[in-house]
Scaffold this motif. Structure first.
Motif, PDB file in Angstrom:
ATOM      1  N   ASN A  46       7.162  17.747  -4.858  1.00  0.00           N
ATOM      2  CA  ASN A  46       7.532  18.905  -4.051  1.00  0.00           C
ATOM      3  C   ASN A  46       7.945  20.055  -4.955  1.00  0.00           C
ATOM      4  N   ALA A  47       7.961  21.256  -4.420  1.00  0.00           N
ATOM      5  CA  ALA A  47       8.443  22.445  -5.108  1.00  0.00           C
ATOM      6  C   ALA A  47       8.816  23.475  -4.050  1.00  0.00           C
ATOM      7  N   PHE A  48       9.518  24.496  -4.473  1.00  0.00           N
ATOM      8  CA  PHE A  48      10.014  25.496  -3.520  1.00  0.00           C
ATOM      9  C   PHE A  48       8.871  26.153  -2.742  1.00  0.00           C
ATOM     10  N   ASP A  99      16.205  11.809 -12.133  1.00  0.00           N
ATOM     11  CA  ASP A  99      16.434  10.368 -12.117  1.00  0.00           C
ATOM     12  C   ASP A  99      15.212   9.509 -12.454  1.00  0.00           C
ATOM     13  N   GLU A 100      14.006  10.044 -12.327  1.00  0.00           N
ATOM     14  CA  GLU A 100      12.811   9.211 -12.472  1.00  0.00           C
ATOM     15  C   GLU A 100      11.875   9.640 -13.591  1.00  0.00           C
ATOM     16  N   LEU A 101      11.898  10.893 -13.950  1.00  0.00           N
ATOM     17  CA  LEU A 101      10.940  11.431 -14.919  1.00  0.00           C
ATOM     18  C   LEU A 101      10.985  10.690 -16.251  1.00  0.00           C
ATOM     19  N   PRO A 123      15.644  15.065  -7.479  1.00  0.00           N
ATOM     20  CA  PRO A 123      15.853  13.645  -7.813  1.00  0.00           C
ATOM     21  C   PRO A 123      14.765  13.080  -8.714  1.00  0.00           C
ATOM     22  N   PHE A 124      13.530  13.524  -8.513  1.00  0.00           N
ATOM     23  CA  PHE A 124      12.463  13.023  -9.393  1.00  0.00           C
ATOM     24  C   PHE A 124      12.702  13.458 -10.830  1.00  0.00           C
ATOM     25  N   VAL A 127       3.900   9.735  -5.218  1.00  0.00           N
ATOM     26  CA  VAL A 127       4.141  10.891  -4.352  1.00  0.00           C
ATOM     27  C   VAL A 127       5.646  11.042  -4.181  1.00  0.00           C
ATOM     28  N   LYS A 128       6.176  12.188  -4.614  1.00  0.00           N
ATOM     29  CA  LYS A 128       7.615  12.425  -4.611  1.00  0.00           C
ATOM     30  C   LYS A 128       7.922  13.679  -3.797  1.00  0.00           C
ATOM     31  N   GLU A 129       8.619  13.494  -2.675  1.00  0.00           N
ATOM     32  CA  GLU A 129       8.901  14.613  -1.783  1.00  0.00           C
ATOM     33  C   GLU A 129      10.167  15.380  -2.152  1.00  0.00           C
TER      34      GLU A 129
END
Length: 241
Positions: A107-109, A157-159, A153-154, A147-149
């Motif tokens: 996701n992005a703005f 915490d996940e990158l 957090p992505f 797929v990260k909404e």
């Protein structure tokens, strides 16, 4: 299709595979194969090689497989701000054909929430398109898709866990640039991770978060490109280095 791919599950070396549907139609009507002909084939996520046509009917083909070659490995990963659904549909096969190993749709703005509710971000719809791209390019390794909404957090915490040792590159149009920003040479053994924003680019907050995670900004110049155009141009630029 420059290479016919199929599942290798339960198929021993030199085993017989029966193909029907789209792949059989392509073999019969496009390649016009006859019994005894050899075709470029491969196992999905496995080795590649050739297969000999053993039997043909009106709607099926039987092949004797010989897959003893290692397919070209993926060489780049992509973080992609979710584009419009019809653009996402077009990009799946292109990413696979160009050698992308991991694809994170994030996701992005500037991304509309509805983009995450399209069928083109569901495995049953994008998986066949990935296979199509692999068959076009002649390789076999299916890209891994996430797929990260939620952007923050992505990134926070996940990158790092997903891409611990990548050369992180941040693509963003720069109106002050007359040409492409110079790209660093990838250190030996480090695969590029390319972050591609939405049409119009990332917002300042997103740029700050990504650069804080070690992403190196670069630009193809001042032009604002459509996502599918930008993605192909960016990957091609990196391929040429």
């Amino acid at each position: 299709m420059n290479r016919i791919l199929f599942s290798g599950e339960g198929v021993p070396p030199g085993g017989i595979v029966m193909l029907a549907g789209t792949r059989a139609t392509h073999i019969l009507n496009v390649l016009r194969a006859q019994v005894g002909d050899q075709l470029k084939t491969g196992f999905i996520n496995g080795p590649v090689g050739t297969s000999r046509v053993m039997r043909i009917t009106n709607d099926a083909v039987w092949l004797s497989t010989c897959h003893n070659e290692t397919a070209p490995a993926p060489w780049i990963d992509v973080i992609l701000a979710a584009p419009r659904p019809k653009v996402m549909k077009r990009l799946w096969s292109q990413f696979a054909a160009l050698g992308v190993g991991r694809i994170v749709v994030v996701n992005a703005f500037k991304v509309e929430k509805s983009y995450f509710h399209t069928q083109w971000v569901t495995p049953e719809h994008y998986a066949p398109l990935l296979i199509e791209g692999l068959m076009q390019s002649g390789t076999s390794q299916v890209p891994e898709v996430h797929v990260k909404e939620r952007f923050k957090p992505f990134v926070e915490d996940e990158l790092d866990a997903l891409f611990p040792d990548s050369l992180r590159l941040l693509a963003h149009p720069d109106p002050d640039e007359d040409g492409a920003t110079a790209l660093p040479e990838p250190p030996q053994g480090r695969r590029p991770l390319l972050a591609i924003g939405p049409e119009g680019g990332w917002i300042d907050y997103e740029l700050e978060m990504l650069t804080a995670k070690g992403f190196i900004p670069f630009s193809l110049g001042p032009r604002t490109l459509r996502t599918d155009t930008a993605a192909i141009a960016l990957i091609a630029t990196l391929m040429a280095k």
